[in-house]
Design a protein around this motif. Sequence first.
Motif, mmCIF file in Angstrom:
data_model
loop_
_atom_site.group_PDB
_atom_site.id
_atom_site.type_symbol
_atom_site.label_atom_id
_atom_site.label_comp_id
_atom_site.label_asym_id
_atom_site.label_seq_id
_atom_site.Cartn_x
_atom_site.Cartn_y
_atom_site.Cartn_z
ATOM 1 N N GLY A 131 0.781 -1.225 0.000
ATOM 2 C CA GLY A 131 0.000 0.000 0.000
ATOM 3 C C GLY A 131 0.811 1.272 0.000
ATOM 4 O O GLY A 131 0.430 2.265 0.617
ATOM 5 N N HIS A 132 1.951 1.269 -0.703
ATOM 6 C CA HIS A 132 2.764 2.478 -0.783
ATOM 7 C C HIS A 132 1.986 3.547 -1.546
ATOM 8 O O HIS A 132 1.489 3.303 -2.648
ATOM 9 C CB HIS A 132 4.074 2.169 -1.511
ATOM 10 N N PRO A 133 1.872 4.756 -0.988
ATOM 11 C CA PRO A 133 1.016 5.768 -1.624
ATOM 12 C C PRO A 133 1.522 6.285 -2.957
ATOM 13 O O PRO A 133 0.744 6.877 -3.709
ATOM 14 C CB PRO A 133 0.981 6.892 -0.580
ATOM 15 N N ASP A 134 2.789 6.092 -3.273
ATOM 16 C CA ASP A 134 3.339 6.617 -4.523
ATOM 17 C C ASP A 134 3.370 5.585 -5.637
ATOM 18 O O ASP A 134 3.968 5.826 -6.690
ATOM 19 C CB ASP A 134 4.758 7.162 -4.295
ATOM 20 N N HIS A 135 2.743 4.445 -5.420
ATOM 21 C CA HIS A 135 2.711 3.396 -6.430
ATOM 22 C C HIS A 135 1.278 3.163 -6.896
ATOM 23 O O HIS A 135 0.327 3.476 -6.179
ATOM 24 C CB HIS A 135 3.321 2.102 -5.890
ATOM 25 N N PRO A 136 1.097 2.618 -8.102
ATOM 26 C CA PRO A 136 -0.266 2.416 -8.630
ATOM 27 C C PRO A 136 -1.120 1.583 -7.688
ATOM 28 O O PRO A 136 -0.620 0.705 -6.975
ATOM 29 C CB PRO A 136 -0.009 1.684 -9.953
ATOM 30 N N ARG A 137 -2.419 1.853 -7.728
ATOM 31 C CA ARG A 137 -3.343 1.121 -6.869
ATOM 32 C C ARG A 137 -3.715 -0.236 -7.448
ATOM 33 O O ARG A 137 -4.257 -1.087 -6.749
ATOM 34 C CB ARG A 137 -4.619 1.961 -6.674
ATOM 35 N N SER A 138 -3.457 -0.436 -8.724
ATOM 36 C CA SER A 138 -3.850 -1.676 -9.383
ATOM 37 C C SER A 138 -2.610 -2.466 -9.796
ATOM 38 O O SER A 138 -1.510 -1.923 -9.894
ATOM 39 C CB SER A 138 -4.714 -1.379 -10.611
ATOM 40 N N TRP A 139 -2.825 -3.764 -10.026
ATOM 41 C CA TRP A 139 -1.748 -4.634 -10.496
ATOM 42 C C TRP A 139 -2.393 -5.762 -11.290
ATOM 43 O O TRP A 139 -3.374 -6.354 -10.841
ATOM 44 C CB TRP A 139 -0.957 -5.204 -9.320
ATOM 45 N N GLU A 140 -1.838 -6.062 -12.445
ATOM 46 C CA GLU A 140 -2.424 -7.091 -13.295
ATOM 47 C C GLU A 140 -1.852 -8.455 -12.933
ATOM 48 O O GLU A 140 -0.655 -8.700 -13.071
ATOM 49 C CB GLU A 140 -2.151 -6.775 -14.772
ATOM 50 N N GLU A 173 -2.775 -6.433 7.729
ATOM 51 C CA GLU A 173 -3.076 -5.056 7.373
ATOM 52 C C GLU A 173 -3.108 -4.841 5.863
ATOM 53 O O GLU A 173 -3.028 -3.716 5.384
ATOM 54 C CB GLU A 173 -2.046 -4.113 7.990
ATOM 55 N N ILE A 174 -3.245 -5.898 5.106
ATOM 56 C CA ILE A 174 -3.252 -5.776 3.648
ATOM 57 C C ILE A 174 -4.343 -4.809 3.205
ATOM 58 O O ILE A 174 -5.483 -4.884 3.687
ATOM 59 C CB ILE A 174 -3.435 -7.166 2.995
ATOM 60 N N PRO A 175 -4.028 -3.865 2.331
ATOM 61 C CA PRO A 175 -5.047 -2.916 1.873
ATOM 62 C C PRO A 175 -6.173 -3.617 1.126
ATOM 63 O O PRO A 175 -5.981 -4.654 0.491
ATOM 64 C CB PRO A 175 -4.268 -1.973 0.944
ATOM 65 N N ALA A 176 -7.368 -3.029 1.178
ATOM 66 C CA ALA A 176 -8.544 -3.641 0.571
ATOM 67 C C ALA A 176 -8.374 -3.807 -0.929
ATOM 68 O O ALA A 176 -8.769 -4.836 -1.496
ATOM 69 C CB ALA A 176 -9.775 -2.799 0.887
ATOM 70 N N ASN A 177 -7.799 -2.812 -1.594
ATOM 71 C CA ASN A 177 -7.658 -2.910 -3.050
ATOM 72 C C ASN A 177 -6.702 -4.037 -3.445
ATOM 73 O O ASN A 177 -6.880 -4.690 -4.468
ATOM 74 C CB ASN A 177 -7.177 -1.579 -3.644
ATOM 75 N N VAL A 178 -5.686 -4.293 -2.623
ATOM 76 C CA VAL A 178 -4.736 -5.373 -2.897
ATOM 77 C C VAL A 178 -5.420 -6.730 -2.750
ATOM 78 O O VAL A 178 -5.259 -7.624 -3.591
ATOM 79 C CB VAL A 178 -3.514 -5.264 -1.962
ATOM 80 N N ALA A 179 -6.204 -6.869 -1.687
ATOM 81 C CA ALA A 179 -6.917 -8.131 -1.477
ATOM 82 C C ALA A 179 -7.854 -8.439 -2.635
ATOM 83 O O ALA A 179 -7.951 -9.593 -3.086
ATOM 84 C CB ALA A 179 -7.695 -8.073 -0.166
ATOM 85 N N GLU A 180 -8.517 -7.420 -3.140
ATOM 86 C CA GLU A 180 -9.449 -7.628 -4.255
ATOM 87 C C GLU A 180 -8.717 -8.129 -5.498
ATOM 88 O O GLU A 180 -9.201 -9.015 -6.207
ATOM 89 C CB GLU A 180 -10.196 -6.330 -4.562
ATOM 90 N N LEU A 476 -13.270 9.604 -1.385
ATOM 91 C CA LEU A 476 -12.489 8.548 -0.735
ATOM 92 C C LEU A 476 -13.290 7.855 0.357
ATOM 93 O O LEU A 476 -12.942 6.761 0.787
ATOM 94 C CB LEU A 476 -11.200 9.117 -0.138
ATOM 95 N N ILE A 477 -14.353 8.510 0.844
ATOM 96 C CA ILE A 477 -15.152 7.914 1.898
ATOM 97 C C ILE A 477 -16.012 6.803 1.303
ATOM 98 O O ILE A 477 -16.842 7.017 0.424
ATOM 99 C CB ILE A 477 -16.056 8.969 2.567
ATOM 100 N N GLY A 478 -15.815 5.576 1.785
ATOM 101 C CA GLY A 478 -16.631 4.455 1.338
ATOM 102 C C GLY A 478 -16.284 3.911 -0.029
ATOM 103 O O GLY A 478 -16.991 3.049 -0.538
ATOM 104 N N ASP A 479 -15.220 4.400 -0.648
ATOM 105 C CA ASP A 479 -14.827 3.921 -1.964
ATOM 106 C C ASP A 479 -14.081 2.601 -1.801
ATOM 107 O O ASP A 479 -12.986 2.571 -1.247
ATOM 108 C CB ASP A 479 -13.935 4.966 -2.640
ATOM 109 N N ARG A 484 -11.832 2.012 2.610
ATOM 110 C CA ARG A 484 -13.151 1.904 3.223
ATOM 111 C C ARG A 484 -13.122 2.507 4.620
ATOM 112 O O ARG A 484 -12.282 2.160 5.444
ATOM 113 C CB ARG A 484 -13.589 0.446 3.289
ATOM 114 N N VAL A 485 -14.031 3.405 4.902
ATOM 115 C CA VAL A 485 -14.028 4.121 6.173
ATOM 116 C C VAL A 485 -15.282 3.773 6.954
ATOM 117 O O VAL A 485 -16.394 4.049 6.507
ATOM 118 C CB VAL A 485 -13.967 5.648 5.939
ATOM 119 N N PRO A 486 -15.156 3.133 8.111
ATOM 120 C CA PRO A 486 -16.344 2.829 8.908
ATOM 121 C C PRO A 486 -16.985 4.116 9.422
ATOM 122 O O PRO A 486 -16.314 5.111 9.643
ATOM 123 C CB PRO A 486 -15.784 1.979 10.062
#
Length: 495
Positions: A131-140, A173-180, A476-479, A484-486
Amino acid sequence: MNARPLNVAVIGAGPAGIYASDILSKSGMEVCIDLFERLPAPYGLVRYGVAPDHPRIKQIIVALYKILQRGDIRLIGNVEVGRDISVDELRTHYDALIFSTGADTDAPLDIPGIDAPECHGGADFVSWYDGHPDHPRSWELTAKEIAVIGVGNVALDIARVLAKHPEDLMTTEIPANVAEVLRTSPATDIHVFGRRGPAQVKFTPLELRELGKQPDVDVLVDEEDFEYDEGSQAALAASNQQRQVVKALEGYAMQEPEDLTASQRIHIHLFSAPHEVLTNEEGHVVGLRTERTRLTGDGNVTGTGEYRDWPVQAVYRAVGYASSPIEGLPFDHERRVLPNEGGRVLGEDGKPLTGVYATGWIRRGPIGLIGSTKSDAQETITNLVADAEAGLLRATAEDQAQVGHEAVMVMLNQRGVPFTTWQGWELLDAYERELGESYGEVTVSTGQAKGRERVKVVSREAMTAISRSTQVPEDLIGDPEADRVPDRVAHRLQA
């Protein structure tokens, strides 16, 4: 000695920078320390370079936290040297600079085909899944068979994350987007390649043993990959750790075929030097060609001219990290470090640059663990203190009112730099922990729902907003593709 406190800027808030700051703070000198970090969060590769399923390694953060929590070392995050403030400006405002920027890129691997689109740097992949903030959020992730080149712990981390069932990462602590993304991966076979033998691999025993404890993942090693020459025997005699590594590898090689029934497999191939990435007419990866090697008597190897092609559709190189140049400072492009003697950075003329120091991987290269980092910091600080006691250290500002923390804070505010602080990190830390508590994932290995210690916020914009107690952007809220923000956390951040 200066009549006022010595003002020191440490650049890089990973373990090297924090240990150097701690040692300096306890040196007996009257000193004011500002610890700069280009990310909104501290801890460097401990946060962004360690696989999320290794909480024991992350316990290093507990020790680092205790150092920064004292309050005598001021954290200034989200400030990048060369972008927000220059080296010359730092030298104007501080009596001494210590660079501890680490190694943040992949070392190159010069073989044909390595530029194919399915070839990736291990550091890039680790930054993505951490979940490094300076790297793409997606990965193929579309490959069924994957090659990982390298026989260090980073290679094992990559192989394990690629082979592991994503559900078994959901207590981390894996980020949600990575798990998906990991849930979509078709990977079944991960091949790890090393050019030398079992006595030379760089795995640590704990990492290697844990590799075989993943649910529904088998680890396979070929019995033919166990050869030892005089150099290998000497290495084993000198290192209990290496003997444990070899014992673990031999254990994997001695498994009975009927016991290897897992749906996911990690293959470790030794004496296999990468020779060429094979591609099809469209330039996509279809295989990896390796050359069989043999020992030469001193623990090194040479090629045998015997080649083998492995069907893989993606290649990850994990052959080491490399440091990046720092604008305004000399750089040894061959060794990828700041040229230095004992931590004193050397200028183009080979003489020490007064008041400029280095520690950690930017000083010695990406080798060694925490013990080496502490030794580095001790030597660097010893030399800094000696220079200070000799009266050599003094900021270049003509007006002494421009020296130190307050003057720099004024400058950053005037430039509109949204810097973060230790108090801001504690807000973000608490936020991520509450975010983790809101999750109730069911794991494959236990079949039970369990909250998580934390879930990382990945967006730099969101990290900064939380740390500065400002409103998080609504998109960013709930995205689910962001963070994901409770509800019980989100309401705090609505202005």
